[in-house]
Scaffold this active site. Sequence first.
Site, PDB file in Angstrom:
ATOM      1  N   SER A 132       0.902  -0.942  -0.497  1.00 26.09           N
ATOM      2  CA  SER A 132       0.346   0.164  -0.202  1.00 26.09           C
ATOM      3  C   SER A 132       0.771   1.804  -0.031  1.00 26.09           C
ATOM      4  CB  SER A 132      -1.104   0.105   1.459  1.00 26.09           C
ATOM      5  OG  SER A 132      -2.238   1.137   1.127  1.00 26.09           O
ATOM      6  N   HIS A 147      -7.966  -4.760   0.457  1.00 25.59           N
ATOM      7  CA  HIS A 147      -7.314  -4.449   0.055  1.00 25.59           C
ATOM      8  C   HIS A 147      -5.490  -4.854   1.089  1.00 25.59           C
ATOM      9  CE1 HIS A 147      -3.741  -0.683  -0.424  1.00 25.59           C
ATOM     10  NE2 HIS A 147      -3.920  -0.466   0.984  1.00 25.59           N
ATOM     11  N   ASP A 190     -10.218  -5.142  -3.908  1.00 26.55           N
ATOM     12  CA  ASP A 190      -9.815  -3.885  -3.190  1.00 26.55           C
ATOM     13  C   ASP A 190     -10.570  -2.813  -3.138  1.00 26.55           C
ATOM     14  OD1 ASP A 190      -8.462  -1.989  -2.213  1.00 26.55           O
ATOM     15  OD2 ASP A 190      -6.136  -2.993  -2.640  1.00 26.55           O
TER      16      ASP A 190
END
Length: 276
Positions: free
Chosen positions: A99, A257, A228
């Site tokens: 991320s 995610h 996600d």
Amino acid sequence: MPYVTVGQENSATIDIYYEDLGAGQPIVLIHGFPLNGDSWEKQVLVLLNAGYRVITYDRRGFGASSQPSSGYDYDTFAADLHTLMTKLDLQNTVLVGFSMGTGEVTRYLGKYGSERVQKAVLMAPVPPFLLKTNDNPEGVDQSVFDGIMKAIVDDRPAYFSAFFKEFFNVDVLLGERISNEAIQASWNVAAGASAKGTLDCVPSWLTDFRDDLPRIDVPTLIIHGDADRILPLESTAARLPKRIKNSQLEIIPGGPHAINWTHADQVNPLLLNFLQ
């Protein structure tokens, strides 16, 4: 506790907390927002057992690192990583970002090159460019990020509660791939982060990485979940294979995610196979 000093604010040094475990080829794991290095738990155990040296660290403002009032931009984040890499004299390193951590990997390789890096992994990546502009119609409207910043200012703990529901796709995966205890543990880490750093990270998500991506000259694995909700596949990872030479995209069906936690049983074999 090991720290590397990356700067100073007034009378206090700015220190980055890190853990350096095992022996073998070094793997640097760079965590996502708003967590810390412990969020890599399910990868650290597997990598150590496979014979790698595993380095995790807490981004400035998060975990056990210092919480300065500035420096929450990707040039500074990449400089912090560079300082750590230099202090530990890491060679033939694999940089693994999740991320927000994929921004460090991308900016580091774009700015400092691959002298110390052999491979890269981007999990649930932020690049290439999140903000919707005339030349980036796939991006997200500025109003969305303005709303996030307002929510953080209004009630940061409540924002985190709402965030983690979408981070883990709780409505679908609770009791199967995520527990209430794991969600609470993540919330606790987030609540302990710098309020200023939490807020200032939001504009950093809008960094334009499009010029960095062609400079990545090492084999690169991209992993993303097709469910996600934080960084949708079509706006992020799906756009990267054409921009990063010698890259491969692996999609996790049903993955939210937080694929490194909820789908570690699928992510870890992909990671180990790529490292070999």
